[in-house]
Write a protein that holds these residues in place. Structure first.
Motif, PDB file in Angstrom:
ATOM      1  N   GLU A  73       5.359  17.141   9.129  1.00  0.00           N
ATOM      2  CA  GLU A  73       4.179  17.481   8.131  1.00  0.00           C
ATOM      3  C   GLU A  73       4.535  17.907   6.818  1.00  0.00           C
ATOM      4  OE1 GLU A  73       0.948  18.072   6.340  1.00  0.00           O
ATOM      5  OE2 GLU A  73       0.307  17.346   8.175  1.00  0.00           O
ATOM      6  N   THR A  74       4.354  17.224   6.079  1.00  0.00           N
ATOM      7  CA  THR A  74       4.903  17.430   4.457  1.00  0.00           C
ATOM      8  C   THR A  74       4.275  18.835   3.983  1.00  0.00           C
ATOM      9  OG1 THR A  74       5.067  15.179   4.243  1.00  0.00           O
ATOM     10  CG2 THR A  74       5.365  16.211   2.498  1.00  0.00           C
ATOM     11  N   SER A  75       3.048  19.019   4.126  1.00  0.00           N
ATOM     12  CA  SER A  75       2.550  19.971   3.409  1.00  0.00           C
ATOM     13  C   SER A  75       2.753  21.496   3.921  1.00  0.00           C
ATOM     14  CB  SER A  75       0.636  20.113   3.613  1.00  0.00           C
ATOM     15  OG  SER A  75       0.347  20.417   5.027  1.00  0.00           O
TER      16      SER A  75
ATOM     17  N   VAL B 287       1.611   7.552  15.243  1.00  0.00           N
ATOM     18  CA  VAL B 287       2.461   8.520  14.519  1.00  0.00           C
ATOM     19  C   VAL B 287       2.560   8.495  12.953  1.00  0.00           C
ATOM     20  CG1 VAL B 287       4.583   9.839  14.380  1.00  0.00           C
ATOM     21  CG2 VAL B 287       3.927   8.761  16.714  1.00  0.00           C
ATOM     22  N   ASP B 288       2.207   9.262  12.207  1.00  0.00           N
ATOM     23  CA  ASP B 288       2.528   9.460  10.770  1.00  0.00           C
ATOM     24  C   ASP B 288       3.938   9.793  10.878  1.00  0.00           C
ATOM     25  OD1 ASP B 288       3.118  10.159   8.336  1.00  0.00           O
ATOM     26  OD2 ASP B 288       1.149  11.298   7.964  1.00  0.00           O
ATOM     27  N   GLY B 289       4.669   8.793  10.570  1.00  0.00           N
ATOM     28  CA  GLY B 289       6.135   8.966  10.374  1.00  0.00           C
ATOM     29  C   GLY B 289       6.837   8.659   9.055  1.00  0.00           C
ATOM     30  N   ILE B 290       5.721   9.031   7.962  1.00  0.00           N
ATOM     31  CA  ILE B 290       5.973   8.652   6.740  1.00  0.00           C
ATOM     32  C   ILE B 290       7.252   9.473   6.113  1.00  0.00           C
ATOM     33  CG2 ILE B 290       5.025   8.615   4.079  1.00  0.00           C
ATOM     34  CD1 ILE B 290       2.287   7.823   5.740  1.00  0.00           C
ATOM     35  N   THR B 291       7.391  10.729   6.560  1.00  0.00           N
ATOM     36  CA  THR B 291       8.634  11.425   6.141  1.00  0.00           C
ATOM     37  C   THR B 291       9.656  11.671   7.288  1.00  0.00           C
ATOM     38  OG1 THR B 291       7.326  13.522   6.261  1.00  0.00           O
ATOM     39  CG2 THR B 291       7.394  12.561   4.193  1.00  0.00           C
ATOM     40  N   SER B 292       9.520  10.888   8.131  1.00  0.00           N
ATOM     41  CA  SER B 292      10.541  10.898   9.384  1.00  0.00           C
ATOM     42  C   SER B 292      11.324   9.903   9.439  1.00  0.00           C
ATOM     43  CB  SER B 292       9.866  11.581  10.673  1.00  0.00           C
ATOM     44  OG  SER B 292       9.193  10.561  10.874  1.00  0.00           O
TER      45      SER B 292
ATOM     46  N   SER C   3       0.881  -1.158  -0.026  1.00  0.00           N
ATOM     47  CA  SER C   3       0.156   0.027  -0.141  1.00  0.00           C
ATOM     48  C   SER C   3       1.095   1.193  -0.102  1.00  0.00           C
ATOM     49  CB  SER C   3      -0.975  -0.077   1.374  1.00  0.00           C
ATOM     50  OG  SER C   3      -1.014   1.015   1.939  1.00  0.00           O
ATOM     51  N   SER C   4       0.227   2.308  -0.229  1.00  0.00           N
ATOM     52  CA  SER C   4       0.976   3.503  -0.088  1.00  0.00           C
ATOM     53  C   SER C   4       0.901   3.900   1.425  1.00  0.00           C
ATOM     54  CB  SER C   4       0.526   4.508  -0.921  1.00  0.00           C
ATOM     55  OG  SER C   4      -0.812   5.206  -0.419  1.00  0.00           O
ATOM     56  N   GLY C   5       1.436   5.031   1.576  1.00  0.00           N
ATOM     57  CA  GLY C   5       1.522   5.338   3.207  1.00  0.00           C
ATOM     58  C   GLY C   5      -0.023   5.315   3.751  1.00  0.00           C
ATOM     59  N   THR C   6      -0.858   6.072   2.964  1.00  0.00           N
ATOM     60  CA  THR C   6      -2.091   6.341   3.825  1.00  0.00           C
ATOM     61  C   THR C   6      -2.844   4.824   3.933  1.00  0.00           C
ATOM     62  OG1 THR C   6      -2.468   8.351   2.148  1.00  0.00           O
ATOM     63  CG2 THR C   6      -4.210   7.360   3.173  1.00  0.00           C
ATOM     64  N   GLY C   7      -2.478   3.854   3.319  1.00  0.00           N
ATOM     65  CA  GLY C   7      -2.990   2.485   3.904  1.00  0.00           C
ATOM     66  C   GLY C   7      -2.537   2.127   5.091  1.00  0.00           C
TER      67      GLY C   7
ATOM     68  N   SER D  66       7.322   3.514   1.360  1.00  0.00           N
ATOM     69  CA  SER D  66       8.623   3.100   0.828  1.00  0.00           C
ATOM     70  C   SER D  66       9.231   4.199   0.086  1.00  0.00           C
ATOM     71  CB  SER D  66       8.240   1.925  -0.262  1.00  0.00           C
ATOM     72  OG  SER D  66       7.286   2.029  -1.051  1.00  0.00           O
ATOM     73  N   GLN D  67       8.168   5.325  -0.581  1.00  0.00           N
ATOM     74  CA  GLN D  67       8.743   6.147  -1.569  1.00  0.00           C
ATOM     75  C   GLN D  67       9.331   7.504  -0.962  1.00  0.00           C
ATOM     76  OE1 GLN D  67       5.401   5.739  -0.900  1.00  0.00           O
ATOM     77  NE2 GLN D  67       4.275   7.587  -1.272  1.00  0.00           N
ATOM     78  N   LYS D  68       9.749   7.395   0.500  1.00  0.00           N
ATOM     79  CA  LYS D  68      10.318   8.642   1.049  1.00  0.00           C
ATOM     80  C   LYS D  68      11.554   8.475   1.426  1.00  0.00           C
ATOM     81  CE  LYS D  68       5.885  10.246   0.905  1.00  0.00           C
ATOM     82  NZ  LYS D  68       4.952  11.392   1.500  1.00  0.00           N
ATOM     83  N   GLY D  69      11.854   8.362   2.912  1.00  0.00           N
ATOM     84  CA  GLY D  69      13.216   8.229   3.121  1.00  0.00           C
ATOM     85  C   GLY D  69      13.966   6.825   2.912  1.00  0.00           C
TER      86      GLY D  69
END
Ligand SMILES: *Cc1c(COP(=O)(O)O)cnc(C)c1O
Length: 370
Positions: free
Chosen positions: A138-140, A163-168, A61-65, A188-191
């Motif tokens: 927070e990416t936005s 925790v949304d740690g998707i970009t951390s 899935s992407s991060g949101t999943g 997967s598509q960030k760090g």
């Protein structure tokens, strides 16, 4: 056709050649011993990056999943939840909980500011909460929230910390066990410098306890099924095998560089971008260094310069792809991604190009920019 484009987005991020190559390997039996070995290696590596001895669910899935999986596996309709919002992604996290019937209170920070622990303490004085939802980077808005003290506070009130740690994860330290974080999501598509397609969720003891009584509907995301199958060296459903190959290589690259060096590199890139942008006379959306995302930097263009025009020239003439603003910030800012596979030279190139474009668009730019 896309061979010579430089992505400077907060995801997807540039994928190193050896990861791209890893993805091209032939398929294997996902119920066979080769995949079991691949999965075991990947889980060991992710646990190391997360700093956890707990369980990890590896989701296709992407991060949101991953955010949805964390919520539906641990909450029930009617649960009161505190969503800490510093931008679009924090908003989304709360909305997912709402969609599945949670009663969500949104605690919002001013644009460009972080949520501070005192605000969370105030919220707990008014209500008890089953869970607190926090976005780390927070990416936005390019804000980084102070996770450690907020998590400590939330746990002292008996709440689950999600925790949304998707970009951390793999960008700044986020030691899951040491900070007592119950569910930490990344993708997967960030760090991890990979193509999109995998999400990871760490699951603490308290999260498993909550899972036992959670009534929000879940089938594909059921953590019990993941635990049962992953103990056998498999995933409950057919995994994205190619992306698992990529993950294996990504973890090797992170190990070769060393986690501390990865964090130091992101710190250096962040400070370079912030210094460069300030030197050009532009305003940062997040003025305070302490709470600046180490993954992406949000910049206000000068008066009279449209961020859309600036980004268009940047892509067409200089081959660098920057991100636009999201939501209410759509016409206000542009964002420079520096998460994943970047070196200082990449940042210098973006800053020099930016200086030339600003000049062309009629803005005043200092003579020396680097
Ligand atoms: C990218 C991102 C997400 C997830 O987005 P997907 O498109 O679902 O991968 C969530 N939160 C943050 C902070 C992000 O940067």
């Amino acid at each position: 056709m896309f061979d010579n484009i430089r992505l400077m987005l907060p995801g997807p991020t540039p994928v190193p050649p050896s990861i791209l190559q890893a993805q091209a390997l032939p398929m294997i039996n996902h119920r066979g011993k080769e995949f079991s070995q691949l999965l075991a290696d990947c889980l060991t590596g992710i646990k190391w990056v997360y700093g956890t001895q707990g369980d990890i669910a590896l989701l296709t899935s992407s991060g949101t999943g991953g955010l949805e999986a964390a919520i539906v596996n641990t909450l029930s309709p009617g649960d009161r939840v505190l969503a800490l919002v510093t931008g679009e992604f924090g908003e989304r996290f709360g909305k997912i909980a709402e969609t599945f019937g949670a009663q969500v209170d949104h605690l919002k920070a001013e644009t460009g500011r972080a949520i501070e622990p005192e605000q969370v303490e105030e919220a707990f004085k008014k209500h008890a909460y089953k869970a607190v939802l926090i976005t780390h980077n927070e990416t936005s808005t390019a804000v980084m929230n102070p996770i450690e003290p907020i998590a400590k506070l939330a746990k002292s009130h008996g709440a689950l910390v999600m925790v949304d740690g998707i970009t951390s994860v793999g960008v700044v330290p986020l030691p899951v066990d040491e900070w007592g974080l119950d569910l930490v999501v990344s993708g997967s598509q960030k760090g991890f410098m990979m193509p999109p397609g995998l999400a990871f969720v760490s699951i603490s003891k308290d999260a498993w306890e909550a899972h036992k009584t959670a009534k929000m509907p879940h089938f594909y995301w059921d953590f019990s099924k993941f635990k049962e199958w992953m103990e056998k060296g498999q995933t409950p459903w057919t995994p994205a095998i190619s992306t698992c190959y990529a993950l294996h290589r990504s973890l090797e690259l992170i190990q070769e560089e060393g986690l501390e060096n990865v964090y130091a590199r992101h710190e250096e890139l962040t400070q370079m971008v912030r210094h460069g942008v300030r030197t050009l006379g532009l305003k940062l959306l997040v003025e305070e260094d302490r709470i600046a995302s180490r993954a992406v930097t949000a910049v206000r263009p000068p008066e009279g310069v449209s961020p859309h025009a600036l980004r268009a020239i940047m892509q067409e003439r200089y081959g660098i792809v920057l991100a636009g603003g999201q939501g209410a910030l759509k016409d206000e800012i542009f964002r420079i991604g520096h998460i994943g596979n970047y070196r200082p030279a990449d940042v210098l190139m973006a800053l020099s190009s930016l200086a030339l474009i600003l000049k062309e668009l009629g803005a005043k730019v200092p003579e020396t920019v680097a």
